[in-house]
Design an enzyme around this catalytic site. Structure first.
Site, PDB file in Angstrom:
ATOM      1  N   GLU A   1       0.787  -1.232   0.000  1.00 31.96           N
ATOM      2  CA  GLU A   1       0.000   0.000   0.000  1.00 31.96           C
ATOM      3  C   GLU A   1       0.825   1.292   0.000  1.00 31.96           C
ATOM      4  OE1 GLU A   1      -2.870  -0.097   3.152  1.00 31.96           O
ATOM      5  OE2 GLU A   1      -3.972  -1.744   2.258  1.00 31.96           O
TER       6      GLU A   1
ATOM      7  N   GLU B   1      -5.656  -8.403   1.061  1.00 30.61           N
ATOM      8  CA  GLU B   1      -6.205  -8.059   2.381  1.00 30.61           C
ATOM      9  C   GLU B   1      -7.685  -7.752   2.242  1.00 30.61           C
ATOM     10  OE1 GLU B   1      -4.348  -4.915   4.626  1.00 30.61           O
ATOM     11  OE2 GLU B   1      -2.332  -5.700   4.255  1.00 30.61           O
TER      12      GLU B   1
END
Ligand code: GAL
Length: 463
Positions: A180, A368
């Site tokens: 991320e 995720e």
């Protein structure tokens, strides 16, 4: 709303693993700083999170990851739990300052040995390791030299990647370069709410550009050392919708989408930065050197999508650069998790469709997805987190819908194995499918964990 009864009402039978196909990868994700603890053990250097959490007022109740889940000392037991739950894939990250305490130079043999053992133990239990090379715990020594704002970080990072891949590449087949980049540059270098706590465009823009370069250069390094490796990188993504049909809200939503969902993937695909839809990004050009357009590209084998929610966006004169604001889920009176994120299962469907539409993306894994709720252990030792179970099932149902429509989604990893240190929020948002008593370090499998096991074992029973 009782989501399970919605399933039945829809006439959809309970989720079945076999519908996802035999090749679909199922797993669970964690990251080093959030679980390992042992922050100063066996030669590990300081990370920016060790330093940030030491500053008063940065983290909920001034908590830190010094001990966290003590995974460093309890990894064998935790791997046994993964095996007990029949989870075939384990995504974890390598702590850069455990391998290189000063970020560059001297390698810490004890750090190398730790991950070597961890990987070997995974393999001996039949668990496939999926390794993330950067999940936010930058060596503090490198932050002192500018961290992600210093272009030298690309070569510092590549050296670290090379060490890891040379060391573990014969055993680890699946690698993810960055976790991320939008979050660690946005929260860490623009908003200052994550480590290293820097603010403003003059920090954010170079950090973002160097992260894009590091992502591609890191991937090229893996490819050069292990040509057969399955190489990916992961992105945070939220489905974005405008607050109204007014043009100014629609444009505001476009700007937020460019920032949150497009900024990091598009240069990787050779599309450059989305400056047309987000003019505030234009100043990033200042950091782009002659050959960078080529260096930013890499043909990833897969991309990891991490999705939790959607955002509703409205025009705002008061927000600098973006001129847009997010209408909080709590104000919209919609179901939320403990993070105040909207529970919105079709977010994952829309995001999958969006990324699948890019030319050049070969394969997508959801690396995720999960939810934080207030969980507690009953006297009989059970943790009845049925809300999480429903959350996971409903998001998976949307994933399946996308897959059945032809989206190239090939895997799903739950965030997360066990309750852990949730960055600036400290320990209170519990995301795990295993409950952790942080006083005793006792682990208890939650109802959601038992459900995942049952779900994963279904194929075995059915064949
Ligand atoms: C992601 C992050 C994880 C975890 C999760 C839940 O952004 O990669 O480390 O914290 O969110 O908030």
């Amino acid at each position: 709303m009782n989501i399970s009864s919605e399933f039945i009402k829809d006439g959809i039978s309970p989720l079945q693993r076999k519908k996802f196909g035999n090749e679909f990868q199922w797993g669970v994700s964690v990251s080093a700083y959030q679980i390992e603890g042992a922050h100063d053990k066996d030669g590990k250097g300081l990370s920016i999170w060790d330093v940030f959490t030491n500053k008063k007022g940065k983290v909920f109740n001034n908590q830190n990851g010094n001990i966290a889940c003590d995974f460093y000392h309890r990894s064998s037991d935790d791997l046994q739990l993964i095996q007990q739950l029949s989870i075939p894939n384990f995504r974890f990250s390598i702590s850069w300052p455990r391998i290189l305490p000063q970020g560059t130079g001297q390698v810490n043999a004890m750090g190398i040995a730790y991950y070597d053992r961890l990987i070997d133990e995974c393999l001996s239990l039949g668990i496939e390791p999926w390794v993330t090379l950067y999940h936010w715990d930058l060596p503090h020594a490198l932050e002192l030299k500018g961290g992600w704002t210093n272009r030298d970080i690309v070569s510092w990072f590549v050296d670290f990647v090379a060490i890891c891949v040379q060391q573990y590449g014969d055993k680890v087949k699946n690698w993810m370069v960055l976790n991320e980049p939008m979050v660690f540059t946005g929260a860490g270098y623009f908003l200052g709410v994550h480590a290293p706590g820097r603010r403003g465009m003059s920090n954010f823009l170079p950090a973002a550009h160097h992260a894009v370069l590091a992502m591609a250069e890191g991937a090229r390094t893996i490819r050069a050392i292990c040509p057969q490796a399955n190489i990916g990188t992961t992105f945070s993504c939220s489905h974005i919708e405008p607050y109204s049909n007014k043009e100014k809200d629609i444009l505001a939503a476009k700007r937020v989408d460019a920032l949150l969902n497009r900024l990091f993937i598009e240069p990787t695909l050779g599309l450059g930065y989305p400056t047309q839809d987000l003019p505030a990004l234009r100043k990033i050009e200042k950091y782009i050197l002659a050959n960078d357009d080529k260096l930013m590209k890499f043909d990833f084998d897969f991309i990891g999508i991490q999705n939790y929610t959607r955002e509703i966006v409205k025009h705002s004169y008061f927000t600098p650069y973006l001129r847009a604001s997010i209408v909080k889920a709590t104000k919209r009176k919609v179901p939320t998790t403990l993070m105040n994120w909207e529970v919105y299962p079709s977010s994952i469907y829309h995001i999958l469709k969006k990324y699948d539409a890019y030319e050049g993306i070969k394969k997508i894994y959801i690396t995720e997805n999960g939810a934080a709720f207030t969980d507690y252990a009953n006297d009989d030792g059970s943790v009845e987190d049925h809300h999480r179970k429903e959350f996971l099932q409903n998001y998976l149902k949307e994933l399946l819908k996308a897959k059945e429509e032809g989206v190239k989604v090939e895997g799903y990893f739950i965030w997360t194995l066990k309750d852990n240190f949730e960055w600036a929020e400290g320990f209170h948002p519990r995301f795990g499918i295993i409950y952790v008593d942080f006083k005793t370090q006792q682990r208890t499998i939650k109802a959601s964990g038992w459900w995942y096991k049952e779900f994963l074992e279904e194929t075995n029973r059915m064949e």
